[in-house]
Structure formats: structure tokens, C-alpha cells
Design an enzyme around this catalytic site. Structure first.
Site, PDB file in Angstrom:
ATOM      1  N   GLU A 115       0.862  -1.195   0.000  1.00 60.57           N
ATOM      2  CA  GLU A 115       0.000   0.000   0.000  1.00 60.57           C
ATOM      3  C   GLU A 115       0.890   1.233   0.000  1.00 60.57           C
ATOM      4  O   GLU A 115       2.041   1.150   0.391  1.00 60.57           O
ATOM      5  CB  GLU A 115      -0.839   0.045   1.282  1.00 60.57           C
ATOM      6  CG  GLU A 115      -1.723  -1.146   1.497  1.00 60.57           C
ATOM      7  CD  GLU A 115      -2.320  -1.170   2.910  1.00 60.57           C
ATOM      8  OE1 GLU A 115      -2.037  -0.264   3.715  1.00 60.57           O
ATOM      9  OE2 GLU A 115      -3.065  -2.114   3.186  1.00 60.57           O
ATOM     10  N   LYS A 117       2.505   4.480   1.553  1.00 63.21           N
ATOM     11  CA  LYS A 117       2.713   4.965   2.906  1.00 63.21           C
ATOM     12  C   LYS A 117       2.344   6.438   2.909  1.00 63.21           C
ATOM     13  O   LYS A 117       3.051   7.270   2.349  1.00 63.21           O
ATOM     14  CB  LYS A 117       4.165   4.768   3.332  1.00 63.21           C
ATOM     15  CG  LYS A 117       4.435   5.230   4.750  1.00 63.21           C
ATOM     16  CD  LYS A 117       5.760   4.709   5.227  1.00 63.21           C
ATOM     17  CE  LYS A 117       6.188   5.210   6.589  1.00 63.21           C
ATOM     18  NZ  LYS A 117       5.444   6.250   7.233  1.00 63.21           N
ATOM     19  N   ASP A 119       1.805  10.152   4.019  1.00 65.21           N
ATOM     20  CA  ASP A 119       2.618  11.000   4.881  1.00 65.21           C
ATOM     21  C   ASP A 119       1.727  12.021   5.566  1.00 65.21           C
ATOM     22  O   ASP A 119       1.674  13.179   5.183  1.00 65.21           O
ATOM     23  CB  ASP A 119       3.692  11.686   4.037  1.00 65.21           C
ATOM     24  CG  ASP A 119       4.789  12.264   4.901  1.00 65.21           C
ATOM     25  OD1 ASP A 119       5.623  13.007   4.360  1.00 65.21           O
ATOM     26  OD2 ASP A 119       4.804  11.992   6.110  1.00 65.21           O
ATOM     27  N   TYR A 228      -6.395   2.406   6.848  1.00 67.58           N
ATOM     28  CA  TYR A 228      -5.657   1.223   6.415  1.00 67.58           C
ATOM     29  C   TYR A 228      -5.720   0.083   7.410  1.00 67.58           C
ATOM     30  O   TYR A 228      -5.086  -0.938   7.219  1.00 67.58           O
ATOM     31  CB  TYR A 228      -4.207   1.566   6.103  1.00 67.58           C
ATOM     32  CG  TYR A 228      -3.541   2.493   7.091  1.00 67.58           C
ATOM     33  CD1 TYR A 228      -3.295   2.087   8.385  1.00 67.58           C
ATOM     34  CD2 TYR A 228      -3.173   3.776   6.713  1.00 67.58           C
ATOM     35  CE1 TYR A 228      -2.686   2.929   9.290  1.00 67.58           C
ATOM     36  CE2 TYR A 228      -2.563   4.631   7.608  1.00 67.58           C
ATOM     37  CZ  TYR A 228      -2.320   4.201   8.903  1.00 67.58           C
ATOM     38  OH  TYR A 228      -1.733   5.040   9.786  1.00 67.58           O
ATOM     39  N   LYS A 316      10.739   2.917   2.555  1.00 65.91           N
ATOM     40  CA  LYS A 316      10.651   4.350   2.323  1.00 65.91           C
ATOM     41  C   LYS A 316      11.329   4.736   1.018  1.00 65.91           C
ATOM     42  O   LYS A 316      12.289   4.101   0.595  1.00 65.91           O
ATOM     43  CB  LYS A 316      11.311   5.104   3.486  1.00 65.91           C
ATOM     44  CG  LYS A 316      10.715   4.770   4.843  1.00 65.91           C
ATOM     45  CD  LYS A 316       9.933   5.891   5.440  1.00 65.91           C
ATOM     46  CE  LYS A 316      10.788   7.000   5.963  1.00 65.91           C
ATOM     47  NZ  LYS A 316       9.988   8.001   6.680  1.00 65.91           N
ATOM     48  N   CYS A 410      28.135  33.507  23.999  1.00 60.53           N
ATOM     49  CA  CYS A 410      26.774  33.079  23.681  1.00 60.53           C
ATOM     50  C   CYS A 410      26.031  34.231  23.002  1.00 60.53           C
ATOM     51  O   CYS A 410      25.988  35.335  23.547  1.00 60.53           O
ATOM     52  CB  CYS A 410      26.041  32.674  24.957  1.00 60.53           C
ATOM     53  SG  CYS A 410      24.284  32.377  24.684  1.00 60.53           S
ATOM     54  N   CYS A 413      23.202  35.563  25.524  1.00 56.03           N
ATOM     55  CA  CYS A 413      23.432  36.194  26.829  1.00 56.03           C
ATOM     56  C   CYS A 413      24.843  36.729  27.010  1.00 56.03           C
ATOM     57  O   CYS A 413      25.139  37.366  28.006  1.00 56.03           O
ATOM     58  CB  CYS A 413      23.104  35.209  27.956  1.00 56.03           C
ATOM     59  SG  CYS A 413      24.297  33.872  28.112  1.00 56.03           S
ATOM     60  N   CYS A 426      26.656  27.010  26.245  1.00 56.88           N
ATOM     61  CA  CYS A 426      26.548  28.211  27.067  1.00 56.88           C
ATOM     62  C   CYS A 426      26.356  27.757  28.504  1.00 56.88           C
ATOM     63  O   CYS A 426      25.418  27.025  28.801  1.00 56.88           O
ATOM     64  CB  CYS A 426      25.361  29.061  26.608  1.00 56.88           C
ATOM     65  SG  CYS A 426      24.928  30.338  27.821  1.00 56.88           S
ATOM     66  N   CYS A 432      20.540  32.417  30.995  1.00 54.86           N
ATOM     67  CA  CYS A 432      20.587  32.735  29.561  1.00 54.86           C
ATOM     68  C   CYS A 432      19.161  32.741  29.029  1.00 54.86           C
ATOM     69  O   CYS A 432      18.449  31.743  29.138  1.00 54.86           O
ATOM     70  CB  CYS A 432      21.432  31.689  28.833  1.00 54.86           C
ATOM     71  SG  CYS A 432      21.281  31.783  27.036  1.00 54.86           S
TER      72      CYS A 432
HETATM   73  S1  IVH Z   1      -0.118   0.317   9.050  1.00 58.26           S
HETATM   74  C1  IVH Z   1       0.337  -1.838  12.934  1.00 58.26           C
HETATM   75  N1  IVH Z   1      -0.374   1.355   6.646  1.00 58.26           N
HETATM   76  O1  IVH Z   1       3.148   5.225   8.917  1.00 58.26           O
HETATM   77  C2  IVH Z   1       0.507  -1.189  11.604  1.00 58.26           C
HETATM   78  N2  IVH Z   1       0.601   2.682   8.331  1.00 58.26           N
HETATM   79  O2  IVH Z   1       5.826   5.122  10.024  1.00 58.26           O
HETATM   80  C3  IVH Z   1       0.360   0.260  11.707  1.00 58.26           C
HETATM   81  N3  IVH Z   1       1.205   4.942   7.619  1.00 58.26           N
HETATM   82  O3  IVH Z   1       2.205   4.860  12.257  1.00 58.26           O
HETATM   83  C4  IVH Z   1       0.472   1.051  10.521  1.00 58.26           C
HETATM   84  N4  IVH Z   1       0.518   4.745   5.548  1.00 58.26           N
HETATM   85  O4  IVH Z   1       0.792   6.428  10.718  1.00 58.26           O
HETATM   86  C5  IVH Z   1       0.049   1.547   7.894  1.00 58.26           C
HETATM   87  N5  IVH Z   1      -0.676   2.148   4.491  1.00 58.26           N
HETATM   88  C6  IVH Z   1      -0.274   2.340   5.730  1.00 58.26           C
HETATM   89  C7  IVH Z   1       0.286   3.565   6.159  1.00 58.26           C
HETATM   90  C8  IVH Z   1       0.731   3.690   7.477  1.00 58.26           C
HETATM   91  C9  IVH Z   1       1.054   5.546   6.437  1.00 58.26           C
HETATM   92  C10 IVH Z   1       1.801   5.575   8.797  1.00 58.26           C
HETATM   93  C11 IVH Z   1       1.181   5.230  10.111  1.00 58.26           C
HETATM   94  C12 IVH Z   1       2.292   4.603  10.907  1.00 58.26           C
HETATM   95  C13 IVH Z   1       3.478   5.226  10.272  1.00 58.26           C
HETATM   96  C14 IVH Z   1       4.740   4.459  10.566  1.00 58.26           C
END
Ligand code: IVH
Length: 668
Positions: A115, A117, A119, A228, A316, A410, A413, A426, A432
Site C-alpha cells: 500500500e 505509505k 505522509d 488502512y 521508504k 553566547c 546572553c 553556554c 541565559c
Molecule cells: S499500518 C500496525 N499502513 O506510517 C501497523 N501505516 O511510520 C500500523 N502509515 O504509524 C500502521 N501509511 O501512521 C500503515 N498504508 C499504511 C500507512 C501507514 C502511512 C503511517 C502510520 C504509521 C506510520 C509508521
């Protein structure tokens, strides 16, 4: 005047229309009508409902706004801990993960879902009997902050499930709150026009806005939420990730983005590539890909680490790079007095985020990279971390500034600086002003004393005007005093006064963390609070006693003893206590399972694995993932894994669900 049934029909039609456009906007990111048109529909509905208050129902879209402003975000306990993900950046690590999944499930073609990820900001939403009940941030994983008021106002979620009868009475769904890139850009333009600081990126913006106390105006900001995961759905009802997400979609809950079923490294690689290519066209930000074992029962067998499940992994994306110029180098003083050189850059857009500063860490780092004012540099923004300068880009003929010299005094201060390792320090402590400001901000922060409205701007003014010389002075200030500060009016001054004065009963660990003792992070503060139980016990503890606590090293122990040995600190703490602060010991249900080690296997009908773990830990027990001679009990659910065999080999006592319940003292 239209007759009763006509009005009722129109109201129903409008609600349907509005729900449909919300769906198009948030779920499909493909609106069919302009915002203006949408507002028109909304206004018409509001008008009709004003005329016919008897037809107003709690799940009408009009009821999303007008929630009373909260006076502080309420604390919400998560039903099960909200975990994070293990993150990797290279293929070899992904291969390792795949191999682990194959060995542990015993399946060469174990199905893994990939899936995006997202942000954003992780959120938990609870539907009770099909109705939206509450929403919260992750917080520390156990307790988050209530954000239902802003999510409601922003129309980010359905207020009602489509087929509630098919869902458990309490459905806990988890996902990510996002600000669409377009909304983020619009919002930042407006902020800059008002002379306000723009948000660094959509995630920060979402985090800030979602936590606003007053939801008024939130309807103008379009949040989106994508789900998710669901903890309320049993394995029987949704045995796989695929079925789980389908069910959420079927209920009208937003689930964004493409996903892919993978059974090989080739499948995984292909989807990773596809996501990377799509990244810049997506209406929201993603920073990688998440891989999850599809089979939920098999997940339970793999178990979790302290903060992340073993059955999932985040792959990532490579961080983003950009080229810019160092316009100047400034030096900032942190709350502990450490001086950090900071590069002020010609602002540059790095993947949709404006970067204007980058930390340079310390003088030797600057020397190593040979950075000077005027240099062209390559910067990198890796997901959520502060931008870094990776290196200099040689540009022959470019005019370079002088070699950077750390100041001897510094900048805040004027005290003469000392070197502590590679960092200049410092020595003035809270004499300070920069350090004092830092301490106040830390003290008031979320996770510490959680005093809303006491950020950097306010703290700086309090220090500059000599109104606060130590943390304890905060408690001597009146609402009238706050009113004299820039940016405050009677109401906000009173609110800050109340926020300070009313936060008296704080968990001991937060108070200890809030004091800002060097080397004491929030995790160590929690360990210390558990071990010592009261502030007095911690104050009186010897270095040896402190370093005997799990995960507390000698450096931290020495720092704590040193902190309380100093008169100035003792005085401040005494004054804080005299002002009414009363640190509360961490709650424990008991210690009936003290020193007992558990392993869980298979699916329990009445609990998720996380809930069972929590119950054991609250009674002083421990949960591990491998069976050994140290294991006292194996709790056996349905479809147990190989652990049952191992337990037999090690002569470990096994408990079925009923035995387990009895052991917890919850009856047969
Ligand atoms: S599953 C127990 N699925 O990424 C599994 N997380 O860096 C929990 N996140 O805390 C997470 N997209 O906030 C899952 N497709 C996805 C996600 C996802 C983003 C986030 C989530 C997690 C963080 C970890």
C-alpha cells in the site's frame, strides 16, 4: 410555505447530495462541483433545518460544525496501542523481510499487500453502533488527544456507516489524516499574506490544524482521512488485509490509493517503482510503501516488537534532493545550552516543501564539509526529518565567504562558551534567556505539562520582559499580566492563565520529563516514575538506585542526582509543588502477574493480541514472542502456531482462553 413532507424530502435529498460530494471530494479526490456550489447546497440545508428544527438529526452534515470550542484537547485512551512501522530504504532489507515472512508462515508464496505509505498524521476513529463517536491522534501510542471536533467540522469522515448491522458495535479504524497538496498550498499562501509563518509541509499543517481547539473555520480547510487498518473487526469476519479494506470501503469509509497483491520480490519491486513514478501526480503526499502480511491470523503468530509489528514493513522512498545557496550561517541556543550552527538558505522547494534552514550540527561538521556563506549546496529532505546539507556543489568562480568561526560568546546572553565534546555550550543555564525560553517551551509542551497557548512566541516575551526567571514564576502571573503580551486579549490571557493554573494533577512521568533534566527523555521518565512511584522517592534516590532501573544508564542517573543536588533546581521544584502541582503515580491494576512471562499464540476470540498484552502488563507481567525455559505461560488461541509444540518441549504451562481469563481475575 412548502408543506411538511416536501420540506422533509428536500432535506433528505440535500443530505444525500452533500454526502455524495463529500465522497467525491475526499474519497475519490474528483469533485464534480465548485466549492461555491457546495456551500450553496449546504446553506440551503441549514436554512431548512432552521425552519424545521424537529427534522435535524445528529448525523446531518450541518451538525459537523458548531461544536463548542474545547478548552484543551481531551485525552483519549486507545483501545489497543497504536503501533508504528519498521522502516527500511534498501531492497536487501525488503528481501530479508520477505524471507522472514516465508520462514515463519511456512509458505513460499505468502501473500503480502503493498500500500502507499501516506505522509500524514496517524489517527484512530471509533464508530459506535454505526455512528461516528470519537477520533484521536496517536499521542504516545497508548493515549492520544481527542480531535473529533475538527475532523467533524472539516467533513472528513462519514458520520454514519452505510451498513452498521454488518459491523461490530464498536468499530475502531485507523488511518492517516492528510491535507491535500492543493489545500496546503492555498493555506500557506493565506498564512504568508497574514504575516504568519507558513507550515513546513502538509503533514505539519494537518497536525497543527487537526489539533486546533476551536473547530470554527475548520470547515474551510479540507482535511482528508484515509484508513488502512481496523482493530474492531474480528479475524473471522475479515481474515485478510484485502477483505478488511474492502469491508471498510463498503461501509463508505475512505481508503485511498492503489494497492497491490504481491507474492514475490518482483511484484514488490514493480509496485514500488509504480508508486515512485506516481508520487508527484498524487493529490496527497506519500513517502514510501507499506508491506503487510495478508493473513491476519498468521500475523498474530508473528507477533510485534515494542513499537512495531513483525508482519509489516515500510519501504521508504529515497529522500529528495535540491540545490540552493547558503545565504548566511546563524547560531541558535537550545534549552540545554547547546549551540547549533544553522544554515540560512535561499528558500527552495523540495518536493512541495519550502526549505529555508538546515542544521549544520557543529563546527567540525562545517569544517569537514567545508561550507561557507555563498556556497552552492545540495540539500536533502528525508521524510519527516529536518533538512540536511549533504555537500557542497563546486561552482568555479563563485565568491565564497570566510571560513566559519564559532562565536566565543553566547549570542543570547554573552556568557563565555565552553566546549562539551564537539558542541559549544553556554554555561549560563536559565540565566541565559535563550535557554530559559527553551525550558519554558519544553515544560509546556504536549507530552510534558501540556499547557496550551504557551509556545515560543509567548515564552520569549515572558523572558524578554523579565516576567519569568524560573519555571515557577509562571504560576505567579495573573491573567492581567498575560494581557499585556503582544497577541493577547482578555479572553486568550484568561485561557492561558487557566491552562497554567488548572494543570495540577499531572502524571509523575510527564512532570519529571517536563523538568528538562539532561538525558531524561519521555521513555526514561516513564521508567523512573514506574520504579520510584513518587517524586520524593526519585529526589532522594542515589545514583546506584537510579541506574538499577531498567534502561537507565549511569549518565542519566548522574544527571538526575546532579539536578536535584542543585539548590536552584530544588527551589524551583518546591515552588512548583507549592503552587499546587501534584504529580500522580502511574496507575497499575495490581501486581498479580509480577515477574511472569507470557507468550501468545493463535487468535483469541475476546481480545486482540494488543489488548491481551496490555492486560498482562497492567498486572506486572511480561509478554515475549519466543518460547523458552523462561516462559511461564503460553496462552493458546484458535489456530495456534508452532509455539504450542515448543511449549510442550520446554514444559511450559499452556492456558486456553478461559484459563487466561481466570488468571486475570475476570471470572470463568
Ligand atoms: S499500518 C500496525 N499502513 O506510517 C501497523 N501505516 O511510520 C500500523 N502509515 O504509524 C500502521 N501509511 O501512521 C500503515 N498504508 C499504511 C500507512 C501507514 C502511512 C503511517 C502510520 C504509521 C506510520 C509508521
Amino acid at each position: 410555505m412548502a408543506n411538511r413532507s416536501d420540506v422533509k424530502k428536500r432535506i433528505t435529498a440535500l443530505r444525500g447530495e452533500i454526502a455524495r460530494h463529500d465522497q467525491l471530494y475526499y474519497v475519490e479526490a474528483a469533485p464534480e462541483i465548485s466549492d461555491k456550489k457546495y456551500d450553496g447546497l449546504f446553506a440551503e440545508l441549514e436554512l431548512l433545518e432552521q425552519e424545521r428544527p424537529d427534522l435535524v438529526t445528529p448525523d446531518s452534515p450541518t451538525q459537523r460544525v458548531g461544536v463548542a470550542p474545547h478548552t484543551g484537547l481531551e485525552k483519549v485512551s486507545h483501545i489497543a496501542p497504536m503501533l508504528s512501522l519498521d522502516a527500511v530504504r534498501n531492497e536487501a532489507d525488503v528481501e530479508g523481510f520477505l524471507a522472514r515472512i516465508r520462514t515463519e508462515t511456512g509458505e513460499d508464496e505468502a501473500v503480502i499487500w503493498a500500500e502507499p505509505k501516506f505522509d500524514g498524521l496517524s489517527v484512530e476513529v471509533v464508530y459506535e453502533n454505526g455512528h461516528f463517536d470519537r477520533a484521536s491522534t496517536r499521542g504516545d501510542g497508548r493515549t492520544g488527544e481527542g480531535i473529533g471536533h475538527t475532523l467533524r467540522a472539516a467533513r472528513a469522515l462519514p458520520l454514519r456507516l452505510r451498513h452498521p448491522k454488518k459491523m461490530p458495535d464498536i468499530l475502531v479504524v485507523r488511518g492517516e489524516a492528510l491535507l491535500l497538496v492543493k489545500s496546503f498550498q492555498k493555506l500557506n499562501r493565506a498564512r504568508v499574506e497574514r504575516g504568519e509563518e507558513p507550515f513546513a509541509n502538509p503533514r505539519n499543517a494537518a497536525a497543527g490544524l487537526v489539533r486546533r481547539l476551536d473547530p470554527a473555520g475548520a470547515e474551510a480547510i479540507r482535511f482528508a482521512v484515509t484508513f488502512y487498518d481496523a482493530t474492531g473487526l474480528s479475524i473471522q469476519d475479515a481474515p485478510t488485509q484485502e477483505t478488511l479494506l474492502k469491508q471498510l470501503e463498503h461501509q463508505g469509509l475512505p481508503v485511498f490509493g492503489a494497492r497491490a497483491r504481491c507474492v514475490s520480490m518482483e511484484n514488490i519491486r514493480a509496485f514500488h517503482k509504480r508508486l515512485m513514478e506516481a508520487r508527484d501526480q498524487l493529490p496527497y503526499e506519500i513517502d514510501g510503501m507499506v508491506l503487510k502480511l495478508d493473513d491476519r491470523a498468521a500475523r498474530e503468530n508473528m507477533g510485534t516488537r515494542a513499537r512495531s509489528p513483525r508482519w509489516a514493513l515500510a519501504w521508504k522512498f529515497e529522500p529528495r534532493h535540491e540545490i540552493t545557496r547558503i545565504a548566511d550561517i546563524a547560531v541558535s541556543v537550545g534549552r540545554t545550552g547547546a549551540l547549533t550552527p544553522v544554515a540560512l538558505l535561499d528558500p527552495v522547494d523540495v518536493g512541495g516543501v519550502t526549505v529555508a534552514r538546515a542544521t549544520l550540527h557543529n563546527p567540525s561538521e562545517i569544517r569537514r564539509k567545508d561550507l561557507r556563506v555563498g556556497d552552492t549546496v545540495r540539500i536533502e529532505r528525508a521524510g519527516d526529518v529536518i533538512p540536511e546539507i549533504v555537500g557542497r556543489v563546486d561552482t568555479p568562480g563563485q565568491k565564497r565567504g570566510d571560513v566559519f568561526e564559532m562565536p566565543k560568546m553566547c549570542p543570547a546572553c554573552g556568557a563565555e562558551l565552553e566546549m562539551r565534546g564537539r558542541k559549544a555550550q553556554c554555561p549560563a543555564g536559565i540565566a541565559c534567556p535563550a535557554q530559559l525560553v527553551g525550558r519554558i517551551v519544553h515544560y509546556a509542551a504536549r507530552g510534558a505539562m501540556d499547557i496550551d497557548g504557551l509556545g515560543e512566541k509567548t515564552a520569549s516575551q515572558l523572558v524578554e520582559r523579565g516576567m519569568v526567571k524560573t519555571l515557577a514564576d509562571l504560576y505567579d502571573l495573573s491573567a492581567e499580566n498575560f494581557k499585556t503580551l503582544e497577541g493577547f486579549a482578555a479572553k486568550s490571557a484568561k485561557a492561558l492563565f487557566d491552562a497554567i493554573q488548572n494543570r495540577t494533577k499531572v502524571p509523575l512521568d510527564r512532570f519529571v520529563w517536563a523538568l528538562g533534566i539532561r538525558h531524561v527523555g519521555s521513555d526514561s521518565a516513564r521508567q523512573l516514575a514506574r520504579a520510584f512511584g513518587s517524586l520524593k522517592a526519585l529526589r532522594d534516590a542515589s545514583e546506584d538506585n537510579i541506574s538499577a532501573v531498567l534502561n537507565i544508564g549511569p549518565k542519566t542517573a548522574a544527571s538526575i542526582v546532579g539536578f536535584f543536588a542543585e539548590r536552584r533546581n530544588r527551589d524551583v521544584v518546591d515552588r512548583l509543588l507549592a503552587a499546587g502541582i501534584s504529580p500522580q503515580p502511574i496507575e497499575k491494576t495490581g501486581s498479580t502477574l509480577a515477574d511472569k512471562t507470557f507468550v501468545l499464540t493463535g487468535a483469541l476470540a475476546g481480545w486482540t493480541r494488543a489488548q491481551a498484552t496490555q492486560e498482562i502488563e497492567r498486572r506486572g507481567g511480561r509478554v515475549t514472542t519466543t518460547v523458552s525455559d523462561e516462559t511461564d505461560y503460553l496462552v493458546v488461541g484458535e489456530r495456534p502456531g508452532s509455539k504450542l509444540e515448543q511449549a510442550k518441549r520446554h514444559g511450559v504451562k499452556t492456558l486456553d482462553e478461559a484459563d487466561f481469563r481466570k488468571l486475570l481475575g475476570q471470572g470463568g
